[in-house]
Scaffold this motif. Structure first.
Motif, short mmCIF file in Angstrom:
data_model
loop_
_atom_site.label_atom_id
_atom_site.label_comp_id
_atom_site.label_asym_id
_atom_site.label_seq_id
_atom_site.Cartn_x
_atom_site.Cartn_y
_atom_site.Cartn_z
N GLN A 32 -8.94 -7.43 -0.81
CA GLN A 32 -8.99 -5.99 -0.55
C GLN A 32 -7.91 -5.27 -1.36
O GLN A 32 -8.14 -4.17 -1.88
CB GLN A 32 -8.80 -5.72 0.94
CG GLN A 32 -10.00 -6.13 1.80
CD GLN A 32 -9.74 -5.92 3.28
OE1 GLN A 32 -8.77 -5.27 3.66
NE2 GLN A 32 -10.59 -6.48 4.11
N LEU A 33 -6.73 -5.90 -1.45
CA LEU A 33 -5.65 -5.29 -2.23
C LEU A 33 -6.02 -5.22 -3.70
O LEU A 33 -5.76 -4.21 -4.37
CB LEU A 33 -4.36 -6.10 -2.04
CG LEU A 33 -3.14 -5.63 -2.85
CD1 LEU A 33 -2.76 -4.21 -2.43
CD2 LEU A 33 -1.97 -6.59 -2.65
N GLU A 59 1.11 4.11 -2.93
CA GLU A 59 0.85 5.51 -2.63
C GLU A 59 2.04 6.38 -3.02
O GLU A 59 1.88 7.49 -3.55
CB GLU A 59 0.54 5.68 -1.15
CG GLU A 59 -0.83 5.17 -0.76
CD GLU A 59 -1.95 5.90 -1.47
OE1 GLU A 59 -1.84 7.14 -1.65
OE2 GLU A 59 -2.93 5.24 -1.86
N GLU A 96 -9.44 0.28 -8.12
CA GLU A 96 -9.83 1.68 -7.97
C GLU A 96 -8.74 2.60 -8.52
O GLU A 96 -9.03 3.60 -9.17
CB GLU A 96 -10.09 1.99 -6.49
CG GLU A 96 -11.37 1.37 -5.96
CD GLU A 96 -12.60 1.88 -6.69
OE1 GLU A 96 -12.69 3.11 -6.91
OE2 GLU A 96 -13.45 1.05 -7.05
N TYR A 101 0.83 -1.20 0.00
CA TYR A 101 0.00 0.00 0.00
C TYR A 101 0.87 1.26 0.00
O TYR A 101 0.60 2.22 -0.73
CB TYR A 101 -0.93 0.00 1.21
CG TYR A 101 -2.09 -0.96 1.10
CD1 TYR A 101 -3.20 -0.66 0.30
CD2 TYR A 101 -2.09 -2.15 1.80
CE1 TYR A 101 -4.27 -1.54 0.20
CE2 TYR A 101 -3.15 -3.04 1.71
CZ TYR A 101 -4.24 -2.73 0.91
OH TYR A 101 -5.29 -3.59 0.81
N ASP A 132 -9.07 -5.09 -4.95
CA ASP A 132 -10.10 -4.05 -5.09
C ASP A 132 -9.47 -2.66 -5.07
O ASP A 132 -9.88 -1.76 -5.81
CB ASP A 132 -11.13 -4.17 -3.97
CG ASP A 132 -12.00 -5.41 -4.11
OD1 ASP A 132 -12.09 -5.95 -5.23
OD2 ASP A 132 -12.58 -5.85 -3.08
N TYR A 133 -8.47 -2.49 -4.21
CA TYR A 133 -7.75 -1.22 -4.11
C TYR A 133 -7.05 -0.91 -5.43
O TYR A 133 -7.10 0.22 -5.94
CB TYR A 133 -6.75 -1.32 -2.96
CG TYR A 133 -5.82 -0.15 -2.81
CD1 TYR A 133 -6.29 1.10 -2.42
CD2 TYR A 133 -4.45 -0.31 -3.04
CE1 TYR A 133 -5.42 2.17 -2.27
CE2 TYR A 133 -3.58 0.75 -2.88
CZ TYR A 133 -4.06 1.99 -2.50
OH TYR A 133 -3.20 3.04 -2.35
#
Length: 232
Positions: free
Chosen positions: A35-36, A7, A42, A3, A38-39
């Motif tokens: 979740q990763l 970023e 996005e 993450y 899905d991130y």
């Protein structure tokens, strides 16, 4: 870390030539991995440098043929027609093709040298075994399972007790094998025949998610294993 790295990549203004490639096996992904993903989806909407590709396995028959040639160390096309039959029975999924090769090996059509490289023992035996191979990976695994039990004269419940504990615990350590009085020799044979996978840390897990679901009574034996070891 991932993450933070993403970023950092989104916000930096200077030119960056680094490339981060991630692959996710949906058969083994958990909630954190989902979740990763899905991130990442996005981010992909707004950042053209982020790309997500869905890889479904081999897409053409030739892909599967070349894969089988590699596995069996065949450097020409003389068995391509037989490889087509294997693909028709097992599908183009690499896991399913691996299972077909395990089946051929255990049925006596393949041998292995000192470097664990597979080779065809005789064309006649190979052709006969391919003809007898069942249709569908679940039937191939079932056939392998029954042959495994017969070869080592094992009680099915003994094996399912081990598989049940792996299903309950997720990963089976050497200490757990001792404390639960499981037969380590059977665990090792299950690993040797690719029903279980021994990791680098010597712990065991299922070789693949499909192995879990193939076992028709897996839930029943997981329940029995739970009662046997933890319920008084």
């Amino acid at each position: 870390f991932l993450y933070k790295y993403v970023e950092y990549g989104k916000q930096q203004s200077c030119k960056n030539l680094s490339v981060l490639v991630l692959t996710v096996n949906n058969d083994f992904s958990g909630s954190d991995t989902e979740q990763l993903v899905d991130y990442a989806k996005e981010i992909e909407k707004d950042r053209p440098e982020f790309k997500i590709f869905k890889i479904s396995g081999f897409e053409t028959e030739l892909n599967g043929i070349l894969f089988l040639r590699e596995l069996l160390h065949v450097n020409n096309d003389y068995l391509d027609e037989e490889f087509k039959k294997i693909i028709a029975k097992a599908s183009l999924n690499p896991f399913c093709l691996y299972q077909s090769v395990y089946y051929l090996y255990e049925a006596g059509a393949l041998g292995s040298d000192n470097d664990n490289h597979s080779y065809i023992i005789s064309n006649e035996i190979f052709l006969n075994v391919v003809e007898r191979m069942p249709d569908g990976v679940q039937e191939i695994i079932k056939k392998r399972w029954l042959a495994f039990l017969a070869r080592y004269q094992l009680e099915e419940e003994t094996c399912y007790s081990i598989l049940g504990m792996v299903q309950i615990l997720g990963i089976l350590s050497q200490d757990q094998i001792r404390h639960l009085h499981l037969d380590i020799s059977v665990v090792e044979q299950l690993s040797k025949h690719a029903f279980l996978l021994q990791r680098e840390d010597k712990k065991y897990q299922f070789f693949h998610e499909r192995i879990v679901y193939r076992q028709r009574h897996g839930g029943e034996y997981a329940f029995k294993a739970y009662r046997q070891h933890w319920v008084t």
